[in-house]
Motif scaffolding. Structure first.
Motif, PDB file in Angstrom:
ATOM      1  N   LEU A   1       0.794  -1.222   0.000  1.00  0.00           N
ATOM      2  CA  LEU A   1       0.000   0.000   0.000  1.00  0.00           C
ATOM      3  C   LEU A   1       0.829   1.275   0.000  1.00  0.00           C
ATOM      4  O   LEU A   1       0.281   2.372  -0.059  1.00  0.00           O
ATOM      5  N   GLY A   2       2.141   1.143   0.090  1.00  0.00           N
ATOM      6  CA  GLY A   2       2.983   2.324  -0.045  1.00  0.00           C
ATOM      7  C   GLY A   2       3.538   2.856   1.263  1.00  0.00           C
ATOM      8  O   GLY A   2       2.963   2.670   2.332  1.00  0.00           O
ATOM      9  N   LYS A   3       4.679   3.528   1.147  1.00  0.00           N
ATOM     10  CA  LYS A   3       5.397   4.034   2.310  1.00  0.00           C
ATOM     11  C   LYS A   3       4.611   5.110   3.046  1.00  0.00           C
ATOM     12  O   LYS A   3       4.489   5.069   4.274  1.00  0.00           O
ATOM     13  N   TRP A   4       4.062   6.090   2.305  1.00  0.00           N
ATOM     14  CA  TRP A   4       3.403   7.216   2.961  1.00  0.00           C
ATOM     15  C   TRP A   4       2.108   6.810   3.639  1.00  0.00           C
ATOM     16  O   TRP A   4       1.778   7.302   4.723  1.00  0.00           O
ATOM     17  N   PHE A   5       1.367   5.894   3.017  1.00  0.00           N
ATOM     18  CA  PHE A   5       0.150   5.389   3.637  1.00  0.00           C
ATOM     19  C   PHE A   5       0.486   4.639   4.929  1.00  0.00           C
ATOM     20  O   PHE A   5      -0.211   4.760   5.937  1.00  0.00           O
ATOM     21  N   THR A   6       1.564   3.865   4.903  1.00  0.00           N
ATOM     22  CA  THR A   6       1.984   3.106   6.079  1.00  0.00           C
ATOM     23  C   THR A   6       2.394   4.032   7.211  1.00  0.00           C
ATOM     24  O   THR A   6       2.024   3.824   8.376  1.00  0.00           O
ATOM     25  N   ILE A   7       3.152   5.079   6.889  1.00  0.00           N
ATOM     26  CA  ILE A   7       3.570   6.043   7.907  1.00  0.00           C
ATOM     27  C   ILE A   7       2.360   6.744   8.511  1.00  0.00           C
ATOM     28  O   ILE A   7       2.258   6.922   9.730  1.00  0.00           O
ATOM     29  N   SER A   8       1.419   7.137   7.644  1.00  0.00           N
ATOM     30  CA  SER A   8       0.199   7.798   8.111  1.00  0.00           C
ATOM     31  C   SER A   8      -0.593   6.890   9.041  1.00  0.00           C
ATOM     32  O   SER A   8      -1.101   7.327  10.084  1.00  0.00           O
TER      33      SER A   8
ATOM     34  N   ILE B   1      -7.020  -5.033  10.425  1.00  0.00           N
ATOM     35  CA  ILE B   1      -8.043  -5.463   9.483  1.00  0.00           C
ATOM     36  C   ILE B   1      -8.332  -4.387   8.448  1.00  0.00           C
ATOM     37  O   ILE B   1      -8.676  -4.687   7.302  1.00  0.00           O
ATOM     38  N   HIS B   2      -8.201  -3.123   8.815  1.00  0.00           N
ATOM     39  CA  HIS B   2      -8.446  -2.044   7.863  1.00  0.00           C
ATOM     40  C   HIS B   2      -7.389  -2.039   6.755  1.00  0.00           C
ATOM     41  O   HIS B   2      -7.703  -1.791   5.593  1.00  0.00           O
ATOM     42  N   ILE B   3      -6.154  -2.308   7.108  1.00  0.00           N
ATOM     43  CA  ILE B   3      -5.103  -2.444   6.102  1.00  0.00           C
ATOM     44  C   ILE B   3      -5.391  -3.650   5.216  1.00  0.00           C
ATOM     45  O   ILE B   3      -5.260  -3.589   3.996  1.00  0.00           O
ATOM     46  N   LEU B   4      -5.816  -4.750   5.840  1.00  0.00           N
ATOM     47  CA  LEU B   4      -6.155  -5.955   5.077  1.00  0.00           C
ATOM     48  C   LEU B   4      -7.329  -5.680   4.141  1.00  0.00           C
ATOM     49  O   LEU B   4      -7.331  -6.121   2.980  1.00  0.00           O
ATOM     50  N   GLY B   5      -8.338  -4.942   4.649  1.00  0.00           N
ATOM     51  CA  GLY B   5      -9.493  -4.606   3.818  1.00  0.00           C
ATOM     52  C   GLY B   5      -9.119  -3.753   2.629  1.00  0.00           C
ATOM     53  O   GLY B   5      -9.592  -3.982   1.507  1.00  0.00           O
ATOM     54  N   LEU B   6      -8.257  -2.760   2.845  1.00  0.00           N
ATOM     55  CA  LEU B   6      -7.796  -1.913   1.745  1.00  0.00           C
ATOM     56  C   LEU B   6      -6.980  -2.709   0.732  1.00  0.00           C
ATOM     57  O   LEU B   6      -7.077  -2.483  -0.472  1.00  0.00           O
ATOM     58  N   PHE B   7      -6.193  -3.650   1.225  1.00  0.00           N
ATOM     59  CA  PHE B   7      -5.386  -4.494   0.340  1.00  0.00           C
ATOM     60  C   PHE B   7      -6.280  -5.306  -0.589  1.00  0.00           C
ATOM     61  O   PHE B   7      -6.082  -5.339  -1.808  1.00  0.00           O
ATOM     62  N   PHE B   8      -7.312  -5.978  -0.022  1.00  0.00           N
ATOM     63  CA  PHE B   8      -8.223  -6.780  -0.836  1.00  0.00           C
ATOM     64  C   PHE B   8      -9.032  -5.910  -1.793  1.00  0.00           C
ATOM     65  O   PHE B   8      -9.311  -6.320  -2.927  1.00  0.00           O
TER      66      PHE B   8
ATOM     67  N   ASN C   1      -8.134  -2.970  -3.176  1.00  0.00           N
ATOM     68  CA  ASN C   1      -7.298  -2.450  -4.250  1.00  0.00           C
ATOM     69  C   ASN C   1      -6.781  -3.541  -5.175  1.00  0.00           C
ATOM     70  O   ASN C   1      -6.614  -3.314  -6.371  1.00  0.00           O
ATOM     71  N   LYS C   2      -6.545  -4.730  -4.646  1.00  0.00           N
ATOM     72  CA  LYS C   2      -5.983  -5.812  -5.444  1.00  0.00           C
ATOM     73  C   LYS C   2      -7.046  -6.693  -6.103  1.00  0.00           C
ATOM     74  O   LYS C   2      -6.870  -7.159  -7.223  1.00  0.00           O
ATOM     75  N   LEU C   3      -8.166  -6.924  -5.389  1.00  0.00           N
ATOM     76  CA  LEU C   3      -9.180  -7.867  -5.878  1.00  0.00           C
ATOM     77  C   LEU C   3     -10.537  -7.232  -6.121  1.00  0.00           C
ATOM     78  O   LEU C   3     -11.452  -7.888  -6.610  1.00  0.00           O
ATOM     79  N   GLY C   4     -10.691  -5.950  -5.749  1.00  0.00           N
ATOM     80  CA  GLY C   4     -11.964  -5.264  -5.951  1.00  0.00           C
ATOM     81  C   GLY C   4     -13.048  -5.679  -4.986  1.00  0.00           C
ATOM     82  O   GLY C   4     -14.233  -5.437  -5.221  1.00  0.00           O
TER      83      GLY C   4
ATOM     84  N   GLY D   1     -18.564   0.663   4.633  1.00  0.00           N
ATOM     85  CA  GLY D   1     -18.728   0.177   3.264  1.00  0.00           C
ATOM     86  C   GLY D   1     -19.505   1.140   2.376  1.00  0.00           C
ATOM     87  O   GLY D   1     -19.223   1.252   1.182  1.00  0.00           O
ATOM     88  N   ARG D   2     -20.471   1.858   2.953  1.00  0.00           N
ATOM     89  CA  ARG D   2     -21.325   2.736   2.151  1.00  0.00           C
ATOM     90  C   ARG D   2     -20.648   4.045   1.769  1.00  0.00           C
ATOM     91  O   ARG D   2     -20.816   4.542   0.664  1.00  0.00           O
ATOM     92  N   TYR D   3     -19.901   4.604   2.698  1.00  0.00           N
ATOM     93  CA  TYR D   3     -19.338   5.931   2.480  1.00  0.00           C
ATOM     94  C   TYR D   3     -17.835   5.914   2.203  1.00  0.00           C
ATOM     95  O   TYR D   3     -17.165   6.921   2.334  1.00  0.00           O
ATOM     96  N   LYS D   4     -17.336   4.774   1.823  1.00  0.00           N
ATOM     97  CA  LYS D   4     -15.909   4.640   1.576  1.00  0.00           C
ATOM     98  C   LYS D   4     -15.481   5.401   0.329  1.00  0.00           C
ATOM     99  O   LYS D   4     -16.241   5.610  -0.605  1.00  0.00           O
ATOM    100  N   ARG D   5     -14.224   5.807   0.361  1.00  0.00           N
ATOM    101  CA  ARG D   5     -13.493   6.201  -0.836  1.00  0.00           C
ATOM    102  C   ARG D   5     -12.166   5.498  -0.754  1.00  0.00           C
ATOM    103  O   ARG D   5     -11.766   5.033   0.307  1.00  0.00           O
ATOM    104  N   SER D   6     -11.453   5.406  -1.854  1.00  0.00           N
ATOM    105  CA  SER D   6     -10.160   4.753  -1.828  1.00  0.00           C
ATOM    106  C   SER D   6      -9.070   5.771  -1.565  1.00  0.00           C
ATOM    107  O   SER D   6      -8.745   6.571  -2.432  1.00  0.00           O
ATOM    108  N   PRO D   7      -8.471   5.762  -0.367  1.00  0.00           N
ATOM    109  CA  PRO D   7      -7.412   6.721  -0.077  1.00  0.00           C
ATOM    110  C   PRO D   7      -6.180   6.498  -0.926  1.00  0.00           C
ATOM    111  O   PRO D   7      -5.452   7.425  -1.232  1.00  0.00           O
ATOM    112  N   ILE D   8      -5.951   5.268  -1.314  1.00  0.00           N
ATOM    113  CA  ILE D   8      -4.778   4.970  -2.139  1.00  0.00           C
ATOM    114  C   ILE D   8      -4.922   5.620  -3.505  1.00  0.00           C
ATOM    115  O   ILE D   8      -4.012   6.279  -4.016  1.00  0.00           O
ATOM    116  N   LYS D   9      -6.115   5.474  -4.111  1.00  0.00           N
ATOM    117  CA  LYS D   9      -6.345   6.075  -5.425  1.00  0.00           C
ATOM    118  C   LYS D   9      -6.333   7.592  -5.338  1.00  0.00           C
ATOM    119  O   LYS D   9      -5.847   8.273  -6.242  1.00  0.00           O
TER     120      LYS D   9
END
Length: 207
Positions: free
Chosen positions: A68-75, A129-136, A138-141, A183-191
């Protein structure tokens, strides 16, 4: 959105989430994810929730920094450190009082759902779990709210022997409410972070 505005929303999200978790503890309810694990451990040994939450989250940063990237991890690391500190302060500032389990589960679900959504939508996370959720996602939709709900429910089931069936069921109600909001109000912080970088590059070229 400028960095100060994002930081303000993240901090607000941390405060709301901390209050939600504190409210759960007053009725000996728990939550899912690493927050739930930390809560259960703190019930068993009466130790600091913040310290356990920080320690439980550390392994997940291997996934985060690689995928998920260095800056996201630091944040995310900063957010976890902050919420650990805030949550322990609430134990000092807010006296113990009785609250109906149903009321606690509803209010906590709303506070945690809104709080976590603010954190996630502004380029950070609360680890685990939030990191795991973002991983799935971004990678698997796969919707991160669904991933978080499944993982949280499994953790609650494992905690039944500690908190009992009735408290576990009220805890699941909290998870359903929080996960639905996330789930309803999510946005992708990575994107969004990637889009911000593209915009910055365009501005530099135009300048």
């Amino acid at each position: 959105m400028n960095i100060l505005k994002k930081l303000s929303f993240v901090f607000l999200g941390l405060l709301l989430t901390s209050f939600g978790i504190k409210l759960l503890s007053l009725s000996l309810l728990t939550f899912g994810g690493t927050a739930g694990i930390a809560t259960i451990i703190s019930y068993l040994n009466e130790g600091s929730w913040g310290i356990w939450f920080f320690l439980v989250n550390l392994p997940f940063f291997i996934i985060s920094i690689q995928q998920l990237g260095k800056w996201f991890t630091i944040s995310s690391l900063l957010s976890i450190t902050a919420i650990s500190f805030i949550r322990d302060l609430l134990d000092i500032w807010i006296p113990t009082f009785e609250i109906n389990m149903f009321t606690a589960s509803i209010i906590s679900g709303l506070l945690i759902g809104i709080g976590v959504t603010l954190v996630l939508n502004n380029g950070s996370s609360l680890g685990g779990i939030h990191i795991l959720g973002l991983f799935f996602e971004n990678k698997l939709g796969i919707n991160r709210g669904l991933v978080i709900f499944i993982c949280d429910s499994l953790i609650i089931l494992a905690a039944i022997s500690i908190v009992g069936w009735s408290k576990a069921l009220f805890s699941v109600l909290t998870i359903v409410i929080a996960s639905s909001l996330i789930g309803r109000y999510k946005r992708s912080p990575i994107k969004e972070m990637e889009q911000d970088k593209v915009s910055e590059l365009k501005n530099e070229v135009q300048a």
